[in-house]
Design an enzyme around this catalytic site. Structure first.
Site, mmCIF file in Angstrom:
data_model
loop_
_atom_site.group_PDB
_atom_site.id
_atom_site.type_symbol
_atom_site.label_atom_id
_atom_site.label_comp_id
_atom_site.label_asym_id
_atom_site.label_seq_id
_atom_site.Cartn_x
_atom_site.Cartn_y
_atom_site.Cartn_z
ATOM 1 N N ASN A 9 0.884 -1.176 0.000
ATOM 2 C CA ASN A 9 0.000 0.000 0.000
ATOM 3 C C ASN A 9 0.915 1.218 0.000
ATOM 4 O O ASN A 9 1.512 1.540 1.023
ATOM 5 C CB ASN A 9 -0.891 -0.029 1.241
ATOM 6 C CG ASN A 9 -1.755 1.215 1.361
ATOM 7 O OD1 ASN A 9 -1.790 2.051 0.452
ATOM 8 N ND2 ASN A 9 -2.459 1.356 2.476
ATOM 9 N N TRP A 10 1.030 1.830 -1.157
ATOM 10 C CA TRP A 10 1.962 2.974 -1.268
ATOM 11 C C TRP A 10 1.428 4.211 -0.548
ATOM 12 O O TRP A 10 2.161 5.165 -0.337
ATOM 13 C CB TRP A 10 2.204 3.325 -2.744
ATOM 14 C CG TRP A 10 2.909 2.275 -3.534
ATOM 15 C CD1 TRP A 10 3.400 1.079 -3.081
ATOM 16 C CD2 TRP A 10 3.231 2.332 -4.936
ATOM 17 N NE1 TRP A 10 4.000 0.387 -4.122
ATOM 18 C CE2 TRP A 10 3.899 1.142 -5.263
ATOM 19 C CE3 TRP A 10 2.998 3.273 -5.941
ATOM 20 C CZ2 TRP A 10 4.346 0.870 -6.549
ATOM 21 C CZ3 TRP A 10 3.438 3.002 -7.237
ATOM 22 C CH2 TRP A 10 4.111 1.818 -7.533
ATOM 23 N N LYS A 11 0.148 4.207 -0.218
ATOM 24 C CA LYS A 11 -0.482 5.389 0.402
ATOM 25 C C LYS A 11 -0.231 6.616 -0.494
ATOM 26 O O LYS A 11 -0.173 6.465 -1.712
ATOM 27 C CB LYS A 11 0.013 5.569 1.844
ATOM 28 C CG LYS A 11 -0.146 4.264 2.650
ATOM 29 C CD LYS A 11 0.045 4.422 4.125
ATOM 30 C CE LYS A 11 -0.152 3.072 4.802
ATOM 31 N NZ LYS A 11 -0.075 3.141 6.249
ATOM 32 N N HIS A 96 -9.429 1.131 5.009
ATOM 33 C CA HIS A 96 -8.159 1.365 5.699
ATOM 34 C C HIS A 96 -8.399 2.319 6.871
ATOM 35 O O HIS A 96 -9.200 3.247 6.765
ATOM 36 C CB HIS A 96 -7.129 1.940 4.724
ATOM 37 C CG HIS A 96 -5.744 1.895 5.293
ATOM 38 N ND1 HIS A 96 -5.318 2.792 6.241
ATOM 39 C CD2 HIS A 96 -4.722 1.024 5.093
ATOM 40 C CE1 HIS A 96 -4.075 2.480 6.590
ATOM 41 N NE2 HIS A 96 -3.686 1.415 5.901
ATOM 42 N N GLU A 98 -6.771 4.705 7.933
ATOM 43 C CA GLU A 98 -6.532 6.123 7.610
ATOM 44 C C GLU A 98 -7.760 6.735 6.931
ATOM 45 O O GLU A 98 -8.082 7.905 7.147
ATOM 46 C CB GLU A 98 -5.263 6.249 6.739
ATOM 47 C CG GLU A 98 -4.016 5.964 7.575
ATOM 48 C CD GLU A 98 -2.854 5.351 6.815
ATOM 49 O OE1 GLU A 98 -2.825 5.399 5.573
ATOM 50 O OE2 GLU A 98 -1.957 4.800 7.485
ATOM 51 N N GLU A 168 -5.242 -4.904 10.460
ATOM 52 C CA GLU A 168 -4.211 -3.890 10.660
ATOM 53 C C GLU A 168 -4.456 -3.164 11.982
ATOM 54 O O GLU A 168 -5.241 -2.204 12.028
ATOM 55 C CB GLU A 168 -4.244 -2.864 9.521
ATOM 56 C CG GLU A 168 -3.976 -3.461 8.158
ATOM 57 C CD GLU A 168 -3.394 -2.422 7.193
ATOM 58 O OE1 GLU A 168 -2.326 -2.708 6.645
ATOM 59 O OE2 GLU A 168 -3.971 -1.344 7.016
ATOM 60 N N GLY A 174 2.747 2.170 10.794
ATOM 61 C CA GLY A 174 3.723 3.249 10.663
ATOM 62 C C GLY A 174 4.431 3.599 11.964
ATOM 63 O O GLY A 174 5.085 4.634 12.056
ATOM 64 N N SER A 214 3.619 -2.203 10.318
ATOM 65 C CA SER A 214 5.065 -2.305 10.531
ATOM 66 C C SER A 214 5.626 -3.683 10.184
ATOM 67 O O SER A 214 6.563 -4.169 10.832
ATOM 68 C CB SER A 214 5.429 -1.906 11.963
ATOM 69 O OG SER A 214 5.044 -0.565 12.199
ATOM 70 N N GLY A 235 2.925 -1.190 4.194
ATOM 71 C CA GLY A 235 2.996 0.236 3.880
ATOM 72 C C GLY A 235 4.429 0.641 3.569
ATOM 73 O O GLY A 235 4.942 0.415 2.469
ATOM 74 N N GLY A 236 5.100 1.218 4.550
ATOM 75 C CA GLY A 236 6.444 1.770 4.366
ATOM 76 C C GLY A 236 7.411 0.852 3.628
ATOM 77 O O GLY A 236 8.133 1.294 2.727
HETATM 78 P P1 13P Z 1 3.151 0.286 7.603
HETATM 79 O O1 13P Z 1 3.638 -1.019 7.004
HETATM 80 O O2 13P Z 1 3.891 1.479 7.106
HETATM 81 O O3 13P Z 1 3.063 0.192 9.088
HETATM 82 O O4 13P Z 1 1.650 0.474 7.076
HETATM 83 C C1 13P Z 1 0.761 -0.581 7.149
HETATM 84 C C2 13P Z 1 -0.460 -0.216 6.411
HETATM 85 O O5 13P Z 1 -1.204 0.658 6.817
HETATM 86 C C3 13P Z 1 -0.728 -0.902 5.155
HETATM 87 O O6 13P Z 1 -1.997 -0.636 4.674
#
Ligand code: 13P
Length: 252
Positions: A9-11, A96, A98, A168, A174, A214, A235-236
């Site tokens: 997920n590149w966000k 998600h 967010e 999640e 994050g 994470s 994510g990251g």
């Molecule tokens: P991180 O891997 O950066 O913690 O993010 C997880 C995430 O929200 C994937 O959708």
């Protein structure tokens, strides 16, 4: 047999050029490798069609990170599920934390999005997860059960069978703080049981449940070795090919 999946997920990261470079690099790295999971990249909307062209014929699938809860019409700034599908993307991340937290997406709205995604043949990767306070007050199972119930439990068995669930925990996103392998397994088993009670054992057994929060090259193997953890939503660590690849290879 349920699928093993590693989804990025590149966000809101990467310009179009950067996203294309990352997709090309990943495609090339995967070309001559045997991999034991499905790979998905969740890009910003404007990258979808170009990334889909780059990865065509490869092992990589493309996901949007959202879609509208309306089919079409006067909804300035929105992107419909049919538009997403027309780019060549075949998945969509929905619910998600967010989106729930910063854009006030409610269970009812997500239900509409899931239905539109399915009717446009997109596979929803439906996210659930508790915030820290809910875990600390031991409400995490109730919270996750309610998120599943309120957005997914009116689906037919046939439609539910197309869904991928991602657990999640919000406190792990994050933050560098991962759920322990035991915490992940405990929640994933709970999710599967909740799904079995509603849709039956067979469908629950065939549902891929991904862990996100994470997750990285250092912890993926341990997390994915749990019987109910079928992969990750990353994510990251999905933003650089050399960090994402070892997570994919955690299934080898
Ligand atoms: P991180 O891997 O950066 O913690 O993010 C997880 C995430 O929200 C994937 O959708």
């Amino acid at each position: 047999m349920r699928k093993k999946i590693v989804a990025g997920n590149w966000k809101m990261n990467k310009t179009l050029q950067e996203g294309l470079a990352l997709s090309k690099e990943l495609k090339e790295l995967l070309e001559n490798k045997t991999i034991n999971c499905e790979v998905v990249v969740g890009t910003p909307y404007i990258h979808l069609s170009e990334v889909a062209k780059v990865v065509e014929g490869s092992k990589i699938h493309v996901a949007a990170q959202n879609c509208a809860n309306k089919e079409s019409g006067a909804y300035t700034g929105e992107i419909s599920a049919s538009m997403v599908a027309s780019t060549g993307a075949d998945h969509v991340i929905l619910g998600h934390s967010e989106r729930r937290a910063y854009y006030n997406e409610t269970a009812e709205l997500l239900k509409e999005k899931v239905e539109l995604a399915l009717s446009n043949k997109l596979i929803p990767i439906f996210c659930v997860g508790e915030v820290l306070e809910e875990r600390e007050s031991e409400k995490h199972f109730d919270v996750v059960a309610k998120q599943l119930k309120d957005s997914l439990f009116e689906l037919s068995k046939e439609d539910f069978a197309k869904i991928v669930v991602a657990y999640e925990p919000v406190w792990a996103i994050g933050t560098g703080k991962t759920a322990s392998a035991d915490q992940a397994q405990e929640m994933h088993a709970f999710i599967r049981k909740t799904l079995a009670d509603k849709f039956g054992e067979e469908i629950a057994d065939n549902t891929s449940i991904l862990y996100g929060g994470s997750c990285n090259a250092g912890n993926a193997k341990e997390l994915f070795s749990n019987p109910d953890v079928d992969g990750g939503l990353i994510g990251g660590a999905s933003l650089e090919a050399d960090k994402f690849l070892p997570i994919i290879e955690a299934f080898n």
